[in-house]
Design a protein around this motif. Structure first.
Motif, PDB file in Angstrom:
ATOM      1  N   ILE A 173       0.858  -1.177   0.000  1.00 28.19           N
ATOM      2  CA  ILE A 173       0.000   0.000   0.000  1.00 28.19           C
ATOM      3  C   ILE A 173       0.898   1.232   0.000  1.00 28.19           C
ATOM      4  CG2 ILE A 173      -1.687   1.344   1.316  1.00 28.19           C
ATOM      5  CD1 ILE A 173      -2.921  -1.183   0.277  1.00 28.19           C
ATOM      6  N   VAL A 174       0.582   2.218  -0.842  1.00 29.58           N
ATOM      7  CA  VAL A 174       1.318   3.485  -0.856  1.00 29.58           C
ATOM      8  C   VAL A 174       0.349   4.606  -0.508  1.00 29.58           C
ATOM      9  CG1 VAL A 174       2.740   5.081  -2.182  1.00 29.58           C
ATOM     10  CG2 VAL A 174       2.902   2.606  -2.611  1.00 29.58           C
ATOM     11  N   ASP A 175       0.666   5.328   0.545  1.00 28.46           N
ATOM     12  CA  ASP A 175      -0.145   6.463   0.979  1.00 28.46           C
ATOM     13  C   ASP A 175       0.358   7.717   0.277  1.00 28.46           C
ATOM     14  OD1 ASP A 175      -1.540   8.466   2.246  1.00 28.46           O
ATOM     15  OD2 ASP A 175      -0.569   8.208   4.198  1.00 28.46           O
ATOM     16  N   ALA A 176      -0.480   8.261  -0.618  1.00 28.32           N
ATOM     17  CA  ALA A 176      -0.173   9.522  -1.307  1.00 28.32           C
ATOM     18  C   ALA A 176      -1.337  10.486  -1.131  1.00 28.32           C
ATOM     19  CB  ALA A 176       0.092   9.254  -2.786  1.00 28.32           C
ATOM     20  N   MET A 177      -1.935  10.491   0.066  1.00 30.70           N
ATOM     21  CA  MET A 177      -3.179  11.231   0.304  1.00 30.70           C
ATOM     22  C   MET A 177      -2.975  12.652   0.804  1.00 30.70           C
ATOM     23  SD  MET A 177      -5.791   8.329   1.781  1.00 30.70           S
ATOM     24  CE  MET A 177      -4.694   7.707   3.067  1.00 30.70           C
ATOM     25  N   GLY A 178      -1.750  13.117   0.869  1.00 36.51           N
ATOM     26  CA  GLY A 178      -1.545  14.513   1.223  1.00 36.51           C
ATOM     27  C   GLY A 178      -1.332  14.747   2.705  1.00 36.51           C
ATOM     28  N   ALA A 179      -1.216  16.029   3.045  1.00 39.67           N
ATOM     29  CA  ALA A 179      -0.771  16.424   4.383  1.00 39.67           C
ATOM     30  C   ALA A 179      -1.693  15.951   5.500  1.00 39.67           C
ATOM     31  CB  ALA A 179      -0.623  17.940   4.439  1.00 39.67           C
ATOM     32  N   ARG A 180      -2.966  15.775   5.216  1.00 40.35           N
ATOM     33  CA  ARG A 180      -3.909  15.379   6.270  1.00 40.35           C
ATOM     34  C   ARG A 180      -4.342  13.923   6.132  1.00 40.35           C
ATOM     35  NH1 ARG A 180      -4.784  19.830   9.139  1.00 40.35           N
ATOM     36  NH2 ARG A 180      -4.283  21.812   8.118  1.00 40.35           N
ATOM     37  N   SER A 181      -3.489  13.130   5.560  1.00 43.69           N
ATOM     38  CA  SER A 181      -3.763  11.706   5.430  1.00 43.69           C
ATOM     39  C   SER A 181      -3.957  11.063   6.800  1.00 43.69           C
ATOM     40  CB  SER A 181      -2.596  11.017   4.720  1.00 43.69           C
ATOM     41  OG  SER A 181      -2.625   9.627   4.951  1.00 43.69           O
ATOM     42  N   PRO A 182      -5.024  10.289   6.993  1.00 40.64           N
ATOM     43  CA  PRO A 182      -5.200   9.588   8.277  1.00 40.64           C
ATOM     44  C   PRO A 182      -4.140   8.519   8.504  1.00 40.64           C
ATOM     45  CG  PRO A 182      -6.874   8.894   6.699  1.00 40.64           C
ATOM     46  CD  PRO A 182      -6.158  10.051   6.078  1.00 40.64           C
ATOM     47  N   VAL A 183      -3.595   7.976   7.427  1.00 36.23           N
ATOM     48  CA  VAL A 183      -2.544   6.964   7.567  1.00 36.23           C
ATOM     49  C   VAL A 183      -1.254   7.626   8.038  1.00 36.23           C
ATOM     50  CG1 VAL A 183      -1.168   5.228   6.359  1.00 36.23           C
ATOM     51  CG2 VAL A 183      -3.598   5.517   5.792  1.00 36.23           C
ATOM     52  N   GLY A 184      -0.855   8.694   7.379  1.00 38.26           N
ATOM     53  CA  GLY A 184       0.330   9.423   7.801  1.00 38.26           C
ATOM     54  C   GLY A 184       0.198   9.980   9.198  1.00 38.26           C
ATOM     55  N   GLU A 308       6.522   1.149   6.650  1.00 31.34           N
ATOM     56  CA  GLU A 308       6.210   0.075   7.594  1.00 31.34           C
ATOM     57  C   GLU A 308       6.048  -1.194   6.770  1.00 31.34           C
ATOM     58  OE1 GLU A 308       3.680   2.402  11.096  1.00 31.34           O
ATOM     59  OE2 GLU A 308       2.630   1.132   9.638  1.00 31.34           O
ATOM     60  N   ALA A 309       5.709  -2.280   7.409  1.00 32.95           N
ATOM     61  CA  ALA A 309       5.484  -3.524   6.684  1.00 32.95           C
ATOM     62  C   ALA A 309       4.361  -3.342   5.665  1.00 32.95           C
ATOM     63  CB  ALA A 309       5.119  -4.644   7.658  1.00 32.95           C
ATOM     64  N   LYS A 310       4.659  -3.594   4.417  1.00 41.15           N
ATOM     65  CA  LYS A 310       3.702  -3.502   3.314  1.00 41.15           C
ATOM     66  C   LYS A 310       3.113  -2.102   3.147  1.00 41.15           C
ATOM     67  CE  LYS A 310       2.232  -8.325   3.019  1.00 41.15           C
ATOM     68  NZ  LYS A 310       1.082  -9.223   2.835  1.00 41.15           N
ATOM     69  N   LEU A 311       3.808  -1.079   3.624  1.00 43.18           N
ATOM     70  CA  LEU A 311       3.287   0.289   3.542  1.00 43.18           C
ATOM     71  C   LEU A 311       4.425   1.273   3.296  1.00 43.18           C
ATOM     72  CD1 LEU A 311       0.962   2.386   3.945  1.00 43.18           C
ATOM     73  CD2 LEU A 311       1.555   2.375   6.381  1.00 43.18           C
ATOM     74  N   ALA A 312       4.218   2.180   2.321  1.00 43.64           N
ATOM     75  CA  ALA A 312       5.131   3.292   2.072  1.00 43.64           C
ATOM     76  C   ALA A 312       4.311   4.567   1.994  1.00 43.64           C
ATOM     77  CB  ALA A 312       5.914   3.080   0.776  1.00 43.64           C
ATOM     78  N   VAL A 313       4.886   5.670   2.455  1.00 50.46           N
ATOM     79  CA  VAL A 313       4.214   6.967   2.450  1.00 50.46           C
ATOM     80  C   VAL A 313       5.056   7.929   1.619  1.00 50.46           C
ATOM     81  CG1 VAL A 313       3.186   8.783   3.864  1.00 50.46           C
ATOM     82  CG2 VAL A 313       3.419   6.464   4.778  1.00 50.46           C
ATOM     83  N   ILE A 314       4.409   8.654   0.711  1.00 52.73           N
ATOM     84  CA  ILE A 314       5.120   9.594  -0.150  1.00 52.73           C
ATOM     85  C   ILE A 314       4.439  10.956  -0.121  1.00 52.73           C
ATOM     86  CG2 ILE A 314       5.893   7.727  -1.675  1.00 52.73           C
ATOM     87  CD1 ILE A 314       3.855   8.691  -3.753  1.00 52.73           C
ATOM     88  N   GLY A 315       5.161  11.982  -0.559  1.00 54.88           N
ATOM     89  CA  GLY A 315       4.601  13.323  -0.689  1.00 54.88           C
ATOM     90  C   GLY A 315       4.254  13.940   0.639  1.00 54.88           C
ATOM     91  N   ASP A 316       3.260  14.830   0.615  1.00 51.91           N
ATOM     92  CA  ASP A 316       2.896  15.586   1.811  1.00 51.91           C
ATOM     93  C   ASP A 316       2.405  14.705   2.946  1.00 51.91           C
ATOM     94  OD1 ASP A 316       3.604  17.905   0.584  1.00 51.91           O
ATOM     95  OD2 ASP A 316       1.564  18.628   0.234  1.00 51.91           O
ATOM     96  N   ALA A 317       1.967  13.504   2.665  1.00 48.58           N
ATOM     97  CA  ALA A 317       1.572  12.597   3.747  1.00 48.58           C
ATOM     98  C   ALA A 317       2.773  12.237   4.609  1.00 48.58           C
ATOM     99  CB  ALA A 317       0.931  11.331   3.183  1.00 48.58           C
ATOM    100  N   ALA A 318       3.961  12.227   4.017  1.00 52.41           N
ATOM    101  CA  ALA A 318       5.181  11.883   4.744  1.00 52.41           C
ATOM    102  C   ALA A 318       5.910  13.097   5.278  1.00 52.41           C
ATOM    103  CB  ALA A 318       6.126  11.089   3.841  1.00 52.41           C
ATOM    104  N   HIS A 319       5.742  14.245   4.603  1.00 52.14           N
ATOM    105  CA  HIS A 319       6.506  15.447   4.980  1.00 52.14           C
ATOM    106  C   HIS A 319       5.790  16.671   4.414  1.00 52.14           C
ATOM    107  CE1 HIS A 319       7.862  15.008   0.794  1.00 52.14           C
ATOM    108  NE2 HIS A 319       8.167  13.763   1.121  1.00 52.14           N
ATOM    109  N   SER A 320       5.222  17.481   5.270  1.00 49.56           N
ATOM    110  CA  SER A 320       4.544  18.685   4.807  1.00 49.56           C
ATOM    111  C   SER A 320       5.151  19.901   5.486  1.00 49.56           C
ATOM    112  CB  SER A 320       3.039  18.619   5.118  1.00 49.56           C
ATOM    113  OG  SER A 320       2.808  18.695   6.510  1.00 49.56           O
TER     114      SER A 320
END
Length: 422
Positions: A173-184, A308-320
């Motif tokens: 799973i890749v989280d690319a949902m932006g700065a207010r991502s619930p996953v991030g 994390e396991a089976k998870l990567a975060v990119i973009g503003d979800a990881a760093h805003s």
């Protein structure tokens, strides 16, 4: 300084077994979020032969946000994707950034891309233009889309929708949902940290490019009053299928002051803007409804680790952070490129994710720190920092070598992370 100095044992290396039929790392991948970073990643992964599904909260994928600048870093990613020419056809070349103080008129910002060691202009881009190019490439590459899917969580290779529905299981799973991502947000608070909400945001609007000659069509132009007022005009090219050139107009404002701004009305606000920058009259004339202006809110956070396991975060979800250095979309494109390369280089998924995190670590930390330091010089209360900006930093910028350093900083090229710098 070369990017490779910071990457040590997890440096991404070419695979020696590319001729084999086996896909490296993950064959089935879900990307949450159809912003620039998510779409770019989906394209690159699908071109590698993976099955990629993009999950999007809207019923139809669509661009959200103001126009922005594609810096040489982001353009290098588009170069590798073969999409630069399509974006350039809709964008506006930007060769310098210019700002002056009110009421003195003193020039306090003058950064030119010609001062780079290898000059390359930035591009002013409307979000609809980049979205159009990336979505078309995604469809062509065979990316699938699941719309109307507001993601609430991700774990064990599955996405969970707001109503509790679970997605199929994926290898990654890749989280690319932006700065207010619930996953991030969960990953941030899970290590005892939190997102720092910035007091200042900005009102922005997309307007026709002014027909008068007061504005340079190849420059981001700004006016500052101390650090509590900032006005900017950025040429952003045109939307797909439109011929008219556009501008993004923005005005800094505290979140807490937004209700008072609405209550005071447009006329009072326009009078205030004109007192700082009379030449904006032709732009303000096109704004006839307060709903044409969107209130953008900014915060600062950086995940300790974006994987994390089976998870990567990119973009503003990881760093805003605030948009003062203009790096947001460009950082997301770099994340997407590095993650795709890591997955292509390593058969083992955990090793690929570690390589992605290591490759991006120092460049991200540097620019997150620079943004945190420089933002108060342009958006803050008080007199000391704007005085330093106007009377000290301006002089420092004229020292030998300073012009090249400033241009490299704005371009995102410190610790040069571009694909062609490998």
């Amino acid at each position: 300084m070369a990017a490779g100095h910071s990457l040590a044992p997890e440096r991404i290396q070419p695979r020696s077994d590319r001729a084999g039929p086996e896909l490296s790392a993950a064959a089935d991948i879900a990307v949450a979020g159809a912003g620039p970073a998510g779409l770019a990643l989906a394209v690159m992964l699908a071109r590698q032969g993976r099955r990629v599904t993009v999950y999007e909260r809207f019923d139809q994928p669509r661009p959200v946000g103001a126009g922005f600048m594609l810096q040489p870093t982001g353009l290098a990613v588009l170069d590798r994707m073969g999409l630069t020419a399509e974006v350039e056809a809709l964008a506006q070349p930007i060769d310098h950034l210019f700002g002056r103080a009110h009421p003195s008129g003193r020039v306090v910002l003058d950064v030119r891309y010609a001062d780079l060691a290898t000059p390359r202009n930035a591009l002013g881009v409307h979000r609809a233009a980049l979205f159009h190019v990336l979505q078309k490439a995604a469809v062509k590459a065979g990316v699938a889309f699941e719309t109307g899917w507001p993601v609430r969580a991700a774990s064990h290779g599955r996405l969970k929708r707001a109503d509790g529905l679970l997605s199929p299981a994926y290898d990654l799973i890749v989280d690319a949902m932006g700065a207010r991502s619930p996953v991030g947000h969960r990953m941030l608070t899970g290590v005892g940290r939190r997102r720092h909400e910035l007091a200042y945001g900005a009102l922005w609007a997309t307007t026709p490019w002014p027909a008068d000659s007061h504005f340079d069509p190849r420059a981001l132009q700004q006016v500052y009053r101390k650090a509590d007022t900032m006005i900017g005009v950025l040429p952003v090219g045109r939307r797909p299928r439109d011929k008219a050139s556009l501008a993004t107009f923005f005005w800094s404002l505290k979140h807490a002051d937004y209700p008072r701004w609405r209550e005071a009305g447009l006329d009072a606000w326009k009078e205030q803007v004109l007192s700082f920058w009379p030449e904006t009259a032709s732009i303000l004339d096109t704004i006839t409804d307060p709903d044409q202006l969107t209130m953008a809110r900014y915060g600062h956070h950086t995940l300790r680790s974006p994987v994390e396991a089976k998870l990567a975060v990119i973009g503003d979800a990881a760093h805003s952070t605030s948009p003062q250095l203009g790096q947001g979309v460009n950082m997301g494109l770099l994340d997407a490129f590095v993650l795709a390369e890591a997955l292509d280089a390593h058969v083992d998924l955990d090793r690929a994710l570690r390589a992605y995190a290591a490759e991006r670590r120092w460049h991200l930390r540097l620019y997150q720190a620079l943004s945190l330091v420089f933002t108060p010089f342009y958006q803050a209360d008080g007199r000391l920092l704007p005085f330093v900006r106007d009377h000290v930093l301006g002089r420092v910028s004229r020292l030998p070598g300073a012009a090249r350093l400033l241009a490299a900083t704005v371009s995102g090229l410190l610790l040069d992370p571009r694909p062609n710098a490998r």
